[in-house]
Write an enzyme that holds these catalytic residues in place. Structure first.
Site, short mmCIF file in Angstrom:
data_model
loop_
_atom_site.label_atom_id
_atom_site.label_comp_id
_atom_site.label_asym_id
_atom_site.label_seq_id
_atom_site.Cartn_x
_atom_site.Cartn_y
_atom_site.Cartn_z
N CYS A 25 38.44 33.62 22.85
CA CYS A 25 39.47 32.89 22.12
C CYS A 25 40.43 33.93 21.55
O CYS A 25 40.17 35.13 21.63
CB CYS A 25 38.86 32.11 20.96
SG CYS A 25 37.55 30.98 21.49
N ARG B 76 44.23 34.06 26.22
CA ARG B 76 42.82 34.21 25.86
C ARG B 76 42.09 32.87 25.83
O ARG B 76 40.89 32.82 25.55
CB ARG B 76 42.70 34.89 24.49
CG ARG B 76 43.31 36.27 24.44
CD ARG B 76 43.14 36.88 23.07
NE ARG B 76 41.76 37.16 22.76
CZ ARG B 76 41.10 38.25 23.11
NH1 ARG B 76 41.73 39.20 23.77
NH2 ARG B 76 39.84 38.41 22.80
N TRP C 275 39.02 29.04 23.98
CA TRP C 275 38.41 28.83 25.28
C TRP C 275 37.00 28.36 24.99
O TRP C 275 36.17 29.10 24.45
CB TRP C 275 38.38 30.14 26.09
CG TRP C 275 37.90 29.94 27.49
CD1 TRP C 275 38.54 29.27 28.49
CD2 TRP C 275 36.66 30.40 28.05
NE1 TRP C 275 37.78 29.29 29.64
CE2 TRP C 275 36.63 29.98 29.40
CE3 TRP C 275 35.59 31.13 27.57
CZ2 TRP C 275 35.57 30.26 30.25
CZ3 TRP C 275 34.53 31.42 28.41
CH2 TRP C 275 34.53 30.98 29.74
N ASN D 85 36.37 34.20 16.97
CA ASN D 85 36.24 34.47 18.40
C ASN D 85 34.91 35.18 18.58
O ASN D 85 34.64 36.17 17.91
CB ASN D 85 37.38 35.37 18.88
CG ASN D 85 37.14 35.90 20.30
OD1 ASN D 85 36.58 35.20 21.13
ND2 ASN D 85 37.56 37.12 20.56
N GLY D 86 34.08 34.67 19.49
CA GLY D 86 32.77 35.28 19.72
C GLY D 86 31.73 34.19 19.79
O GLY D 86 32.06 33.01 20.01
N GLU E 16 40.88 39.49 47.50
CA GLU E 16 41.77 39.32 46.35
C GLU E 16 42.82 38.24 46.63
O GLU E 16 43.15 37.44 45.74
CB GLU E 16 42.43 40.67 46.01
CG GLU E 16 43.46 40.64 44.90
CD GLU E 16 42.96 40.10 43.55
OE1 GLU E 16 41.74 39.93 43.38
OE2 GLU E 16 43.81 39.84 42.69
N LYS F 32 43.18 34.90 44.30
CA LYS F 32 44.44 34.48 43.66
C LYS F 32 44.74 33.03 44.02
O LYS F 32 45.11 32.24 43.17
CB LYS F 32 45.63 35.34 44.14
CG LYS F 32 45.77 36.72 43.55
CD LYS F 32 46.16 36.80 42.10
CE LYS F 32 44.98 36.77 41.19
NZ LYS F 32 44.16 37.88 40.98
N GLU G 7 42.32 30.55 42.28
CA GLU G 7 42.49 30.52 40.82
C GLU G 7 43.65 29.65 40.37
O GLU G 7 43.52 28.92 39.39
CB GLU G 7 42.84 31.94 40.31
CG GLU G 7 41.69 32.81 39.95
CD GLU G 7 42.18 34.09 39.29
OE1 GLU G 7 42.97 34.82 39.90
OE2 GLU G 7 41.76 34.35 38.16
N HIS H 148 29.80 35.52 62.76
CA HIS H 148 28.38 35.36 62.44
C HIS H 148 28.11 34.09 61.65
O HIS H 148 27.05 33.95 61.04
CB HIS H 148 27.87 36.59 61.68
CG HIS H 148 27.96 37.85 62.48
ND1 HIS H 148 27.15 38.10 63.56
CD2 HIS H 148 28.81 38.90 62.40
CE1 HIS H 148 27.48 39.26 64.09
NE2 HIS H 148 28.50 39.77 63.41
N LYS I 238 41.64 34.52 30.34
CA LYS I 238 42.01 35.84 30.84
C LYS I 238 40.83 36.81 30.78
O LYS I 238 40.62 37.61 31.67
CB LYS I 238 43.18 36.37 29.99
CG LYS I 238 43.69 37.74 30.40
CD LYS I 238 44.53 37.66 31.63
CE LYS I 238 45.04 39.00 32.10
NZ LYS I 238 45.32 38.97 33.55
C1 AGP Z 1 41.72 37.76 37.87
O1 AGP Z 1 42.81 37.08 38.39
C2 AGP Z 1 40.80 36.93 37.12
N1 AGP Z 1 41.43 36.26 36.04
C3 AGP Z 1 39.43 37.50 36.82
O2 AGP Z 1 38.75 37.51 38.02
C4 AGP Z 1 39.36 38.90 36.18
O3 AGP Z 1 39.78 39.86 37.10
C5 AGP Z 1 37.91 39.18 35.76
O4 AGP Z 1 37.51 38.21 34.81
C6 AGP Z 1 37.71 40.56 35.20
O5 AGP Z 1 38.47 40.77 34.05
P1 AGP Z 1 38.70 42.23 33.50
O6 AGP Z 1 39.44 42.99 34.53
O7 AGP Z 1 39.46 42.06 32.23
O8 AGP Z 1 37.34 42.82 33.25
#
Ligand code: AGP
Length: 612
Positions: free
Chosen positions: A2, A27, A77, A103-104, A485, A489, A492, A508, A607
């Site tokens: 959060c 966040r 979050w 937060n936590g 990657e 993307k 996500e 395979h 994030k």
């Molecule tokens: C990336 O687009 C994602 N939001 C997610 O996979 C992110 O890369 C992952 O949670 C790791 O985060 P960090 O790099 O802050 O450790």
């Protein structure tokens, strides 16, 4: 995770909190709220952001009574309790005179809330956080100050936290505390601020400080008082902040993600500092003796998500240039599989935020087992940077879009620059070779810029294939992490089915999924396995899939293997992911827009993930 914020002083507190929350939305955005100290009590407004936007929170705040120089805010979050208004922070106590944001995770919240309910408290939410407000309420009963009540509360709560609290009987005061979850303090003339992260208060504070675990900070105007729990240091650590306000704002772009894609050339250049090949000693915060680095006989790369894909590219580089065996681990798996590490092992945790709990725990485990541990991080003074032996900083600037873009390329760049320096140090490459390679690496920002200039081409291909529901990304060698990657993307932010595969592995099993409704994106820039990738693409075309090839702009052959082509500048094959990822980021972006999604705030994601 959060985001929390607090502000105190004769300043427009409510406005500052709302703007700060907007900048902290990366966040978490399940709900948001603010609490203001006003005449006669605490005034609160909260909203589940999916139904009521941050704007309506801002509208509500306009009608708040006169603010008495203090307030706190939160963007959530959800972990404990559904993402609705009832569970939104700030939480209050039974008297309504205290409000807290957190937060936590409070690990012993179940025991604490049973005890509080038995003692007659009325808990109004399903969150773990609310117990803090009621414990503070109890600790105020003997006439204690808010600071003392928070200090006493911390003695009974277990878990991780960044907390900010206000009390109606102490106008102009915010009390904040930290254990593990990030927290910074900023001061300007007459005012002070506390927040989870720097962007929330950029442009407001003139000096910044990092709050250490166990510190409790009382903010009153520009005055800061530090109390401690246990062994914590009695002084705040000054933070050097090189980010400016523009970096944390959209600056005319339609989204942070688009702005951050555009910033990729600068992110790479700043990360490499454009200084040419750097001797190991020049990596400022690395903190490892060259003699130790000469002795390393194994590297572990641990990371999550996009950072894992950057680490995967680096594995090829370390093995090829440095001739060191590299193991690659998803961070959440690392410490549960009895990794074999010792004093000659270097464990590198790769993380944009430096806070991801899985990666942080992996680094802790690595150190506990006696290996050397360094962090690759983008956020100065984040947990990993403080706990690791040393740091390789990416200098991408704040990344607000939930989907990582510029930090991916910055991570690849710093890891590859480090691999080259290590190769030189260990004599696995001649100096002339590392110089040639580094010079090529230094051309990448311009080449990425050239790729970005082709955005309209990439986006028109995205229109052509936007009707498909299944996307397969194929690549070999470093094209494989690029494919992974690209798929990450896409899923996500577009919520479409997307998978990345090592192109040679498709036959395979996964090839059974391919039919005429599939779209296959093949990373087919020139490298050692280029012709094999093309054969793999032929296999899927033969089964009816529509194919998009990522091909070098000077390559006249590859385009024929696809129905569509994403042209990109060419480079050394180990640097290719830095460029090849660009069209895939635009593809994800466009498909997300086509589906009407909020690219900066994809559903269910935050994030930074600070829970296991
Ligand atoms: C990336 O687009 C994602 N939001 C997610 O996979 C992110 O890369 C992952 O949670 C790791 O985060 P960090 O790099 O802050 O450790």
């Amino acid at each position: 995770m959060c985001g929390i914020i607090g502000a105190t002083g004769p300043i427009p507190v409510a406005k500052i909190l709302i703007e700060g929350l907007e900048r902290l939305e990366y966040r978490g955005y399940d709900s948001a709220g603010v609490a203001l100290v006003v005449e006669g009590g605490i005034w609160r407004t909260r909203a589940a952001v999916s139904t009521v936007s941050m704007k309506s929170l801002a509208d509500a705040v306009v009608n708040a009574p006169k603010v008495l120089d203090a307030g706190v805010g939160h963007t959530r979050w959800a972990t404990h309790g559904a993402p609705n208004e009832r569970n939104a922070h700030p939480h209050s106590d039974c008297t309504g005179k205290v409000a807290i944001v957190h937060n936590g995770i409070i690990e012993n919240h179940a025991i604490l809330s049973s005890r509080l309910i038995e003692d007659g408290h009325n808990l109004a939410s399903d969150t773990d956080s609310e117990v803090i407000a009621h414990l503070v309420e109890e600790n105020l009963r003997d006439g204690s100050s808010l600071t003392q009540a928070v200090l006493n509360t911390l003695k009974v709560i277990e878990g991780t936290y960044a907390i900010a609290a206000v009390r109606s009987d102490e106008p102009g005061t915010v009390v904040a505390a930290r254990n593990v979850s990030p927290l910074i303090v900023g001061v300007s003339e007459g005012a002070s601020y506390v927040a989870s992260d720097i962007p929330a208060i950029l442009g407001r504070a003139e000096k910044y400080f990092s709050v250490a675990d166990g510190q409790v900070v009382t903010l009153k105007g520009e005055n800061l008082q530090v109390d401690v729990v246990g062994e914590a240091p009695g002084e705040l650590m000054p933070l050097e902040v090189s980010w400016d306000l523009d970096m944390a704002q959209k600056g005319g772009y339609e989204s942070f993600m688009l702005k951050e894609i555009d910033e990729e050339p600068r992110a790479i250049a700043d990360t490499l500092r454009m200084r040419g090949i750097e001797a190991i000693e020049m990596f400022d915060e690395l903190n490892l003796d060259p003699a130790v680095l000469r002795q390393i006989d194994k590297i572990f790369l641990v990371a999550c998500g996009t950072s894992f894909h950057a680490a995967m590219v680096a594995k090829y580089a370390f093995e090829h240039w440095c001739k060191i065996p590299v193991e690659l681990d998803i961070a959440s798996e690392f410490r549960y599989r009895d990794p074999v590490v010792d004093g000659k092992t270097l464990v590198i945790g790769v993380s944009q935020s430096g806070e991801t709990i899985d990666t942080l725990q992996a680094l802790r485990e690595a150190r506990r087992l006696g290996s050397h541990a360094i962090a690759v991080a983008n956020v100065v003074d984040s947990s990993m940077t403080r706990e690791a032996d040393g740091v390789l900083y990416t200098r991408a600037g704040p990344e607000i879009g939930v989907a990582a873009t510029k930090t991916f390329v910055a991570q690849v760049a710093i890891l590859e620059a480090f691999a080259l320096s290590l190769a030189e140090l260990r004599n696995t490459l001649y100096k002339s070779e590392t110089e040639l390679l580094m010079n090529e690496l230094l051309t990448i920002p311009l080449k990425v810029e050239r790729a970005i200039a082709r955005a309209s081409e990439y986006r028109s291909v995205a229109k052509e294939i936007g009707d498909s529901k299944d996307f397969f990304f194929l690549g070999r060698h470093v094209g494989y992490p690029t494919a992974l990657e690209g798929a990450l993307k896409l899923k996500e932010i577009s919520y479409l089915h997307a998978e990345g595969f090592a192109a040679g592995e498709l036959k395979h099993g996964p090839i059974a999924l391919i039919d005429s409704s599939s779209v296959v994106i093949g990373v087919a820039t020139r490298g050692r396995l280029w012709s094999k990738v093309l054969s793999n693409l032929e296999e899927v075309r033969a089964r009816g899939a529509r194919v998009v090839v990522v091909a070098n702009e000077d390559d006249t052959q590859t385009a024929h293997f696809g129905d569509y082509v994403f042209k990109v500048p060419s480079t050394h094959e180990l640097f290719a992911p830095l460029i090849d990822i660009i069209p895939l980021q635009f593809l994800a972006y466009d498909l997300a827009l086509q589906h009407g999604n909020d690219v900066d705030r994809p559903r269910n994601l935050a994030k930074t993930v600070t829970v296991e």
